[in-house]
Design a protein around this motif. Structure first.
Motif, PDB file in Angstrom:
ATOM      1  N   VAL A 177      -4.716   7.401  -0.323  1.00 37.73           N
ATOM      2  CA  VAL A 177      -3.461   7.878  -0.911  1.00 37.73           C
ATOM      3  C   VAL A 177      -3.653   9.275  -1.513  1.00 37.73           C
ATOM      4  O   VAL A 177      -4.710   9.598  -2.044  1.00 37.73           O
ATOM      5  CB  VAL A 177      -2.980   6.891  -2.002  1.00 37.73           C
ATOM      6  N   TRP A 178      -2.611  10.071  -1.400  1.00 38.03           N
ATOM      7  CA  TRP A 178      -2.590  11.454  -1.923  1.00 38.03           C
ATOM      8  C   TRP A 178      -1.537  11.485  -3.003  1.00 38.03           C
ATOM      9  O   TRP A 178      -0.351  11.282  -2.735  1.00 38.03           O
ATOM     10  CB  TRP A 178      -2.229  12.382  -0.766  1.00 38.03           C
ATOM     11  N   ALA A 227       2.347  15.080   3.375  1.00 38.28           N
ATOM     12  CA  ALA A 227       3.526  14.497   2.744  1.00 38.28           C
ATOM     13  C   ALA A 227       3.067  13.579   1.618  1.00 38.28           C
ATOM     14  O   ALA A 227       2.080  12.854   1.749  1.00 38.28           O
ATOM     15  CB  ALA A 227       4.333  13.730   3.773  1.00 38.28           C
ATOM     16  N   GLN A 228       3.808  13.628   0.516  1.00 37.58           N
ATOM     17  CA  GLN A 228       3.472  12.740  -0.610  1.00 37.58           C
ATOM     18  C   GLN A 228       3.588  11.286  -0.158  1.00 37.58           C
ATOM     19  O   GLN A 228       4.552  10.873   0.474  1.00 37.58           O
ATOM     20  CB  GLN A 228       4.454  13.005  -1.757  1.00 37.58           C
ATOM     21  N   THR A 229       2.621  10.512  -0.438  1.00 36.97           N
ATOM     22  CA  THR A 229       2.691   9.089  -0.141  1.00 36.97           C
ATOM     23  C   THR A 229       3.870   8.471  -0.885  1.00 36.97           C
ATOM     24  O   THR A 229       4.083   8.748  -2.063  1.00 36.97           O
ATOM     25  CB  THR A 229       1.389   8.404  -0.598  1.00 36.97           C
ATOM     26  N   GLN A 230       4.637   7.660  -0.172  1.00 33.53           N
ATOM     27  CA  GLN A 230       5.737   7.008  -0.853  1.00 33.53           C
ATOM     28  C   GLN A 230       5.216   5.915  -1.789  1.00 33.53           C
ATOM     29  O   GLN A 230       4.270   5.212  -1.460  1.00 33.53           O
ATOM     30  CB  GLN A 230       6.701   6.343   0.148  1.00 33.53           C
ATOM     31  N   ASN A 231       5.858   5.803  -2.922  1.00 40.86           N
ATOM     32  CA  ASN A 231       5.507   4.704  -3.828  1.00 40.86           C
ATOM     33  C   ASN A 231       6.097   3.423  -3.284  1.00 40.86           C
ATOM     34  O   ASN A 231       7.289   3.343  -2.983  1.00 40.86           O
ATOM     35  CB  ASN A 231       6.089   4.960  -5.225  1.00 40.86           C
ATOM     36  N   ARG A 232       5.290   2.428  -3.123  1.00 42.32           N
ATOM     37  CA  ARG A 232       5.805   1.150  -2.655  1.00 42.32           C
ATOM     38  C   ARG A 232       5.091   0.046  -3.404  1.00 42.32           C
ATOM     39  O   ARG A 232       3.861   0.019  -3.448  1.00 42.32           O
ATOM     40  CB  ARG A 232       5.560   0.984  -1.149  1.00 42.32           C
ATOM     41  N   ASN A 233       5.840  -0.819  -3.990  1.00 39.36           N
ATOM     42  CA  ASN A 233       5.221  -1.973  -4.629  1.00 39.36           C
ATOM     43  C   ASN A 233       4.841  -2.973  -3.558  1.00 39.36           C
ATOM     44  O   ASN A 233       5.705  -3.543  -2.882  1.00 39.36           O
ATOM     45  CB  ASN A 233       6.171  -2.614  -5.640  1.00 39.36           C
ATOM     46  N   ILE A 234       3.558  -3.167  -3.364  1.00 39.34           N
ATOM     47  CA  ILE A 234       3.098  -3.989  -2.245  1.00 39.34           C
ATOM     48  C   ILE A 234       3.509  -5.435  -2.418  1.00 39.34           C
ATOM     49  O   ILE A 234       3.965  -6.101  -1.513  1.00 39.34           O
ATOM     50  CB  ILE A 234       1.570  -3.868  -2.115  1.00 39.34           C
ATOM     51  N   LEU A 235       3.356  -5.959  -3.589  1.00 33.44           N
ATOM     52  CA  LEU A 235       3.690  -7.382  -3.784  1.00 33.44           C
ATOM     53  C   LEU A 235       5.173  -7.562  -3.991  1.00 33.44           C
ATOM     54  O   LEU A 235       5.749  -6.888  -4.825  1.00 33.44           O
ATOM     55  CB  LEU A 235       2.928  -7.936  -4.977  1.00 33.44           C
ATOM     56  N   ASN A 263       1.802  -0.228  -7.702  1.00 31.17           N
ATOM     57  CA  ASN A 263       0.942  -0.452  -6.543  1.00 31.17           C
ATOM     58  C   ASN A 263       1.287   0.596  -5.506  1.00 31.17           C
ATOM     59  O   ASN A 263       2.350   0.516  -4.888  1.00 31.17           O
ATOM     60  CB  ASN A 263       1.151  -1.847  -5.963  1.00 31.17           C
ATOM     61  N   ILE A 264       0.426   1.548  -5.322  1.00 29.49           N
ATOM     62  CA  ILE A 264       0.696   2.643  -4.392  1.00 29.49           C
ATOM     63  C   ILE A 264      -0.194   2.492  -3.180  1.00 29.49           C
ATOM     64  O   ILE A 264      -1.404   2.276  -3.313  1.00 29.49           O
ATOM     65  CB  ILE A 264       0.369   4.001  -5.040  1.00 29.49           C
ATOM     66  N   SER A 265       0.412   2.585  -1.998  1.00 26.08           N
ATOM     67  CA  SER A 265      -0.448   2.557  -0.820  1.00 26.08           C
ATOM     68  C   SER A 265       0.083   3.512   0.218  1.00 26.08           C
ATOM     69  O   SER A 265       1.245   3.881   0.211  1.00 26.08           O
ATOM     70  CB  SER A 265      -0.526   1.154  -0.230  1.00 26.08           C
ATOM     71  N   GLN A 266      -0.812   3.922   1.103  1.00 25.42           N
ATOM     72  CA  GLN A 266      -0.429   4.821   2.184  1.00 25.42           C
ATOM     73  C   GLN A 266       0.387   4.039   3.196  1.00 25.42           C
ATOM     74  O   GLN A 266       0.118   2.858   3.477  1.00 25.42           O
ATOM     75  CB  GLN A 266      -1.697   5.379   2.822  1.00 25.42           C
ATOM     76  N   ALA A 267       1.378   4.711   3.753  1.00 26.07           N
ATOM     77  CA  ALA A 267       2.110   4.088   4.853  1.00 26.07           C
ATOM     78  C   ALA A 267       1.137   3.792   5.976  1.00 26.07           C
ATOM     79  O   ALA A 267       0.232   4.569   6.248  1.00 26.07           O
ATOM     80  CB  ALA A 267       3.211   5.021   5.326  1.00 26.07           C
ATOM     81  N   ARG A 320       4.555  22.493   5.943  1.00 24.45           N
ATOM     82  CA  ARG A 320       5.576  22.785   4.941  1.00 24.45           C
ATOM     83  C   ARG A 320       5.067  23.907   4.064  1.00 24.45           C
ATOM     84  O   ARG A 320       3.952  23.836   3.534  1.00 24.45           O
ATOM     85  CB  ARG A 320       5.860  21.546   4.091  1.00 24.45           C
ATOM     86  N   THR A 366       0.297  15.987  10.251  1.00 20.74           N
ATOM     87  CA  THR A 366       0.910  16.432   9.004  1.00 20.74           C
ATOM     88  C   THR A 366       1.969  17.488   9.311  1.00 20.74           C
ATOM     89  O   THR A 366       1.746  18.385  10.113  1.00 20.74           O
ATOM     90  CB  THR A 366      -0.168  17.043   8.107  1.00 20.74           C
ATOM     91  N   GLN A 367       3.094  17.342   8.677  1.00 22.48           N
ATOM     92  CA  GLN A 367       4.111  18.360   8.901  1.00 22.48           C
ATOM     93  C   GLN A 367       3.725  19.654   8.183  1.00 22.48           C
ATOM     94  O   GLN A 367       3.208  19.621   7.072  1.00 22.48           O
ATOM     95  CB  GLN A 367       5.476  17.906   8.340  1.00 22.48           C
TER      96      GLN A 367
END
Lengths: 309, 309, 309, 309, 309, 309
Positions: free
Chosen positions: B286-287, C301-309, B297-301, A306, A303-304
């Motif tokens: 996820v945070w 770090a905040q998880t990035q929002n990504r639409n999985i489908l 749809n939110i997922s962790q990288a 910050r 984790t960075q």
């Protein structure tokens, strides 16, 4: 119990029992559309299973879980007697559980009892070999934790020990055809230890879970030898495919395979029918949904730092 | 109990009881600055509440939590009788809990008893509708987990079942004015299942928590219909504002809102008064501290693979 | 207990007890290579320790954990009597535990009893000061959680309360030379609360754990004053160095140091002998293996929002 | 349980268990010449019967032997529920007892269960009329003892009350074909009250035994209405004729007949198939082996005063 | 509990619960003509009284009936604590018993509680002097029986000891205005020892009953100092005068007076308001209905030897 | 337990605990003039002995007093295990009882334990022969009572059976040097059956007591083979000679001798060191203080009929 004074004014204490009881009966009748041939099936008793597990545990390790005063001349009498009472109780619970296995509709009363007796007898025959595997698990705990000072401490103070003992007993019953009973046992272990191992999972010898709270191991997971897990590790399913009716498809392989000598640190989440190659190490809090080759070392990015404000 | 020999040399076994007891009394006097009108208030009894919950659980689902030999002709007698003993016990616990609600200083003994009786009677009247919602929860569990083989398994083997039953009973008491009692109930459920739902939270029907260890749902959380959570999900507060005296401000909305049909996977942490839009899926670990729109749809990288050595 | 009919056909219910008992004895003989001078050592009893802990808890806080009807004239009789029965029981458990401490081979029976009595007496003498520190912990809980409505709620409804009470009692025994007993106590707390604090850890006053399920605090961790932890925080070891024989080196400092006024949010994992500087805040789910300076604010770090489908 | 120190020198505590156990087995084999078809018959359980009797007693007189908090709205739920659990338990005990009735060799398992169920159902149907007769007994006690202050005292404090309640229940089972069970019940009453009434005796309504210790009423005694007995009265057999083989002839009428309104004072011994005519009074310590006409007054000659020294 | 198989065919096990429950209710309604103001009075609990008596017994003689591990430093804590719990329980039982004393119809709830508290406090104040008289009884037993080897044996092995302890406690309650409670206590002693002493009787110090089974001492009996009785002695009423309505006159003096130093051997029956003069000895099996002067020696005529055949 | 409301007004419920506790301590100090070397001797525990007797009874007759589900393969495990737990418990009770035997002042702690162990081991070795004699007693009961339908009935329903089993166990301990323990056992039997047999009495095989309430058999009584007693028979001492100091002389022969084949009917009182010759019959209520030759038939004169009014 220390009871001093009770108020006497009972006339206040009417609860409309008749009304509530009637409404609850109506509620039951609405939800229980399908009746089981006019009478109520007896469910397995969790309290009885807890007593059985206490008994079997002391049969397997009498010097640690049995009476404190056992001697060389008395230990076999204790083992034989406790085994007998535990198996008698178990046979009845197996019989009840068989009522909930799918195609039992055609089973006669006598047939059910006979099958329950046979399953119980087969289960008893497996106890010595179950003990052998458990000894490998205890040794893995002792060798795997620098804080462990003795095998006695491993048996008395490690929740992972209860979890693996109860898992191995539940797994034997699961394979012998008593899956509901096996699930009740796994939930007893879960409630006591925070470790949730589905009895359908396959786990090799020398298995060790440290701390353990929050560990989840799914129904179709396969775990090799000398595997070590820490708290809050999930070996779960990634997605649940549905059939054409929209119902979930039950029973297909959907949990990870861990090959021999894998170590997974706290909080890692491993999902789906993926394979963690032999000798791999998965770091804490890692989120993993793809297979990794043998000897992999996976860890979460640091984790960075910050300053929030 | 197996007692063989005890040493007799009692003269060694003095513990300086007088000194220790005196010092403990002094310690109490230092800390209890405020006395409650010269006598000690009785606290609600956790053991009594555990007995009450066992009773209410078997009243709601007598064929699964009641005696195994219930028949059509006996079931209503069992329900009515168990209801009566449970409510009698509950009324006393409610009365004790009322002593700890803020402005009760002016309440007479008789007034407290009357309020306790009324709360208990109102609670009893809600039981049939509570049961109705719980049936929707059980069905959600059965449909939501491919490993579930029967409703019986859901009732016997799922910690989430106990958590939701106890939550719904606690929530009813919370709303009727017995918040301390409600909190004791939620902690009984927490201790048994690892699932910590504050009784002040609002949760819609068809709610399902799988595995559940480590789930935390905060006091002001609002959850819609058909929501599903997995283990170690936190619906928490992000920060705790203090007033001008530096004391934490209590009671303001500070936990997430989950709209209908949300699914949150294991280990996700959702903090603050944010809204997760209808039909969203939040991935494991996820945070999340910001609202997301419906159908997100939110997922962790994916953790990067890195060979540490 | 409700028993209706039992089948009589006992001739079916033979379990091959002789065979299974014999095989279990052989399995024991294989694994117990080292015998302890021809007889079996008695292990500490977890059930006895649970009773002791109930007693000590009510001795420390009689108005919350003691009998509900205590009055000013009766409270000291209750405290003194409960203290006596608890210490009598404890002395026996200490004696058993001493059998498992390393160099006890040369200890005579009388010597062991004398040491057990002395440890117990020293432990009793520490109870008033242990109570003093616990009061600071309770106040920290009340002040640190906006949902806490009273000290009574903190004592009755917070698993962290049980965890810290049992930790402080276990730590005292650990320091007095009864480490196995201390570990059993910590596991009793772990099983009940999901909070796993090794009794060897050093924890300053005004310590508060909220929710707590999944918290792990390792053997050599050091925690300052006014520290606050949330659920699923791990203060663990990063790696386990082995000696030239491949055995893990036991006992060396390997867990984090938390200075005063540190707050760590849910799910953070802090590993290794690192120092979290005074006043720092570590965010939820953070993975941290390096020291941070005072007043740091670390968050994921905040998880990035990504639409999985 | 308060356990301080136990001696550890277990090596002294060998009891030659193997030898004693073997000798006891040989002793059993010598005495059990006749085996019951290769397996051991289950005996009725005295502990189960004590529980059943507690239940039935509270079914018959719920305001005196039931829970103290019964109300008008709850009493029938209590009665119905307690009746159900008691009858379920009783049916199993009846089944076991049937194994010991003479011609049961040809009975199948299913046949026994069916007969046990039928006997239990018939027994249940008699309970209301049994209660009616018992009410006449209670009134006789209240009216017959100047020291009785209320019916409550008669129910709570008179051993004769327990003796007559248990007798009337046992007699019903005796007549329905469960004589062994009836005998166990009569012995439970005997052990508790010192009053030994054989369940085969026939006793009319409004029967009262005061104090009661040492009263013996034989198997074939016949007692009319409104009879009153005091402590240590024996209604016994005078002689036991043997058949040509020297075995005692069992079952023939050999105990007294007491017509209506007879009173027998403390210590009187009435032996043989004689008749005490209606309205007679038999004085204390009288020894009587011949019939007496109605309205007789029999008393012992006053002991002469004699100065022994 | 060892439960193997249970028959499943529950459809056979209907007991017509509805019918029997209805008939029992009708039977109750017929007999309970007089209702107590619309609700059911709580009766004193025999189980609670047994617990109270165990407590009081150990308060009076803690080294014999208390915990085995009491020491000089712990004994007062034990006594004070046990006294407190026993008196709290007793106060509630006294309150219930007051509901059954004649003129209580006008008593308010608060008034009853206050009277119960006062009676209990007065009872407590008498305990030290009760203990003093009991010590004289124990010494009389030790000196009066050549088989008694120690005071410990007298306390542990003599039913007369329990009978006299419970009598003296019951008599104190009887005099303080709780006669129903006193009667329940005397019946507890009777059931356990076979000795039936009405709590209204007046008994001087140094009283000894040997063996005791069958002893009956009536409500108005008066017994001086240093009196000794053997088993099966009756001190009873001779006749029961009725009033003009035919009801028995209650409460008038009707039992014997025994002056100081009287000895009565086994089986003697002493009836009516007669006086046995100081120092008299009454032989075994004597039947006596007339006063005798001091120093009398009364014995039964020797039975003549007669060959019956 | 059903607890509804409790009054809160605790300020009324002070019992002056301090005063009463102080006065009781003063009362103890007055009476306990002689202290036992500064600490309190532990007394044998009646509750422990009841548990031991239950165990030994089931060891001797496992098919009647053991678990109901014993089979041929399990019975020896049950017997050996129960024997072990019972003997472990017994050894501790023997050790305590040895503290009360006369010349134990010089006994070391280790010496006492060794003697207790040896007595217990010797006792165990006698169990098979004790069982053999008991079998003769059971057969005598079956053959001697026309109402006995089976050996099972004799074991389950005859108080004389318990009395003789406990007597024979107590007598063995009495002879091995544990007389106080033997007396506690005899009083346990007395309390349960109304039959009071001193463990010092000598009783031959094939002994039968019918009904039994009120039977007393003194310390030095000697009873031959095949003797039969009915209820309320006393075999007592006639007078108690005192020594020159006025103390009763303890231990000299003072109870009757009954030769083989004697029958004594209900209520007979046989006093002093007299001999009832072989084959004699003593009728009911007979008072006998002189020896009678063999084959005597003694009966009470028939009471004359006299109309009192």
């Amino acid at each position: 119990m220390d009871i001093a004074f009770r108020q006497q004014e009972k006339n206040q204490q009417d609860w409309n029992l008749g009304t509530v009881t009637d409404q609850l009966r109506i509620s039951r009748e609405v939800t229980h559309k399908i009746r089981h041939q006019g009478h109520i099936r007896e469910l397995p008793s969790r309290a009885a299973l807890e007593q059985i597990l206490d008994g079997l545990r002391s049969v397997l390790f009498p010097t640690h879980y049995g009476r404190p005063s056992l001697t060389d001349e008395s230990i076999d009498y204790f083992v034989g007697n406790t085994l007998n009472t535990s198996l008698n109780l178990l046979a009845e619970q197996v019989r009840r559980a068989l009522l909930f296995v799918g195609e039992q509709g055609d089973s006669s009363e006598a047939g059910l009892s006979e099958r329950a007796t046979q399953i119980t007898r087969d289960f008893a025959a497996q106890l010595p070999s179950v003990r052998g595997v458990l000894v490998s698990d205890l040794q893995a705990a002792f060798q795997g934790d620098p804080a462990a000072s003795s095998i006695a401490e491993v048996l008395l103070c490690y929740p992972g020990t209860i979890a693996i003992i109860y898992y191995r007993l539940a797994h034997a019953l699961y394979q012998l055809g008593a899956p509901l009973l096996a699930r009740v046992i796994s939930e007893i272990a879960h409630s006591s230890t925070g470790i949730d191992i589905h009895p359908g999972a396959q786990i090799g010898p020398s298995f060790f879970i440290d701390h353990g709270t929050g560990v989840v191991i799914g129904e179709t997971a396969i775990i090799g030898q000398r595997v070590r897990l820490y708290q809050a590790v999930t070996l779960g399913a990634k997605r649940f495919p549905a059939d054409e009716n929209g119902s979930l498809i039950k029973g297909n392989p959907r949990h990870p395979i861990l090959e021999d000598d894998v170590v997974i640190y706290a909080g890692a989440t491993i999902l789906g029918r993926i394979t963690i190659g032999r000798g791999s190490t998965i770091g804490g809090n890692v989120w993993l949904t793809q297979s990794v080759p043998p000897e992999s070392n996976i860890s979460q990015a640091q984790t960075q730092n910050r300053n929030i404000l």
